[in-house]
Write an enzyme that holds these catalytic residues in place. Structure first.
Site, PDB file in Angstrom:
ATOM      1  N   ASN A 285      46.032  75.679  77.477  1.00 50.56           N
ATOM      2  CA  ASN A 285      47.489  75.772  77.622  1.00 50.56           C
ATOM      3  C   ASN A 285      47.923  74.645  78.555  1.00 50.56           C
ATOM      4  OD1 ASN A 285      50.130  76.468  78.097  1.00 50.56           O
ATOM      5  ND2 ASN A 285      49.666  78.312  79.294  1.00 50.56           N
TER       6      ASN A 285
ATOM      7  N   LYS B  12      50.909  73.721  79.246  1.00 52.65           N
ATOM      8  CA  LYS B  12      52.204  73.981  79.900  1.00 52.65           C
ATOM      9  C   LYS B  12      53.090  72.734  79.794  1.00 52.65           C
ATOM     10  CE  LYS B  12      49.777  77.254  82.773  1.00 52.65           C
ATOM     11  NZ  LYS B  12      49.711  78.019  84.015  1.00 52.65           N
TER      12      LYS B  12
ATOM     13  N   HIS C 107      53.866  84.562  77.997  1.00 57.02           N
ATOM     14  CA  HIS C 107      53.123  84.043  79.153  1.00 57.02           C
ATOM     15  C   HIS C 107      53.880  84.442  80.426  1.00 57.02           C
ATOM     16  CE1 HIS C 107      51.506  81.250  82.094  1.00 57.02           C
ATOM     17  NE2 HIS C 107      50.443  81.164  81.306  1.00 57.02           N
TER      18      HIS C 107
ATOM     19  N   GLU D  65      54.699  82.907  82.948  1.00 54.41           N
ATOM     20  CA  GLU D  65      55.730  81.957  83.386  1.00 54.41           C
ATOM     21  C   GLU D  65      57.003  82.130  82.557  1.00 54.41           C
ATOM     22  OE1 GLU D  65      53.163  78.552  83.104  1.00 54.41           O
ATOM     23  OE2 GLU D  65      52.042  79.329  84.819  1.00 54.41           O
TER      24      GLU D  65
ATOM     25  N   GLU E  31      46.010  87.999  81.805  1.00 52.51           N
ATOM     26  CA  GLU E  31      46.137  86.977  82.838  1.00 52.51           C
ATOM     27  C   GLU E  31      46.762  87.598  84.086  1.00 52.51           C
ATOM     28  OE1 GLU E  31      46.247  82.737  81.231  1.00 52.51           O
ATOM     29  OE2 GLU E  31      48.244  83.534  80.929  1.00 52.51           O
TER      30      GLU E  31
ATOM     31  N   GLY F  76      46.818  79.516  88.237  1.00 53.73           N
ATOM     32  CA  GLY F  76      47.112  78.290  88.972  1.00 53.73           C
ATOM     33  C   GLY F  76      46.818  78.360  90.455  1.00 53.73           C
TER      34      GLY F  76
ATOM     35  N   SER G 137      42.874  80.624  86.462  1.00 54.04           N
ATOM     36  CA  SER G 137      41.919  79.801  87.224  1.00 54.04           C
ATOM     37  C   SER G 137      40.523  79.744  86.602  1.00 54.04           C
ATOM     38  CB  SER G 137      41.857  80.274  88.679  1.00 54.04           C
ATOM     39  OG  SER G 137      43.108  80.075  89.310  1.00 54.04           O
TER      40      SER G 137
END
Ligand code: PGA
Length: 253
Positions: free
Chosen positions: A11, A13, A94, A96, A165, A171, A211
């Site tokens: 991904n 992003k 996701h 985000e 996730e 991240g 991560s």
């Protein structure tokens, strides 16, 4: 170790450019993997990626899709447009998208429905925030996301993929331990069996994301209910991502 073919998804992003697309294509050209590998670049590069990776075993996916099929929705990209650009799958929900763009479980449900109708494999992302883990409500959070996102969706013979996730691991460099991830994955599979059936739960890949890097891939992939990985930051370095794909392939016994 899972009995499903591992699936590893990159991904990117809001990162990358045509140079990265070409570097990925060159690095993966002529390679074969026991794992299935997919890359989700920014939408503007989907078609370039589709053509660039012709000589590789890679699949291409969207990072997001519209909950609408067509119409006056400025800035949106529909599922059929993703299909037309060569996509095989699409990330949906996701964290985000949920946190920054206020996407709801209901939005995810509409997107999943459209993706299934058009034959695009939905990769539904779920996971708890740090405060929720600390409050010991990870299972409640994950179950609510699953139930609300999948409500009324008949999987029939269609394939969906789940990506667990934990938001606190994305991240941050703080991946969940393989044991922590396994515990939630097993719980998700149990819930899928409850919502659908045992065969559906068994055939649905559940990926771990947060991560992931080449140092934790092997241990994560050893877990019974971890069927693959969703890789953000580490996938932007194509050689690093190649190592992850090789390690995930090596987990196939
Ligand atoms: P990360 O991102 O690997 O950089 O933690 C994973 C993701 O957000 O899908």
């Amino acid at each position: 170790m899972s009995s499903l073919t591992p699936l590893v998804i990159a991904n990117w992003k809001l990162n990358g450019n045509l140079d990265l697309v070409n570097a990925l294509a060159t690095t993966f050209a002529g390679k074969t993997f026991a794992a299935q590998i997919a890359v989700c670049p920014p939408a503007i590069y989907l078609r370039d990626t589709h053509f660039a990776i012709e000589e590789t075993p890679l699949l291409v996916g969207g990072q997001n899709c519209s909950r609408y099929e067509s119409g006056a929705f400025t800035g949106e990209i529909s599922v059929s447009m993703l299909k037309g650009a060569g996509c095989d799958l699409c990330l949906i929900g996701h964290s985000e998208r949920r946190a920054i763009f206020s996407e709801t479980n209901q939005d995810c449900r509409e997107k999943i429905k459209l993706a299934l109708q058009q034959g695009l494999k939905p990769v539904l992302c779920i996971g708890e925030q740090l405060a929720e883990r600390e409050a010991n409500i990870t299972q409640e959070v994950v179950v609510t996301q699953l139930r609300e996102c999948l409500q009324g969706i008949d999987l029939g013979s269609s394939e969906i993929c789940i990506a667990y996730e934990p938001v606190w691991a994305i991240g941050t460099g703080l991946a969940a331990t393989p044991e922590m991830a396994q515990e939630v994955h097993a719980f998700i599979r149990q819930e899928l069996a409850h919502l659908y059936s045992s065969p559906v739960a068994q055939r649905t890949p559940i990926l771990y994301g947060g991560s992931v890097n080449k140092n934790n891939t092997a241990e994560l992939m050893k877990q019974l209910d971890i069927d693959g990985l969703l890789v953000g930051g580490a996938s932007l370095d194509v050689t690093h991502f190649l190592s992850i794909c090789e390690l995930a392939s090596a987990s196939v016994g």
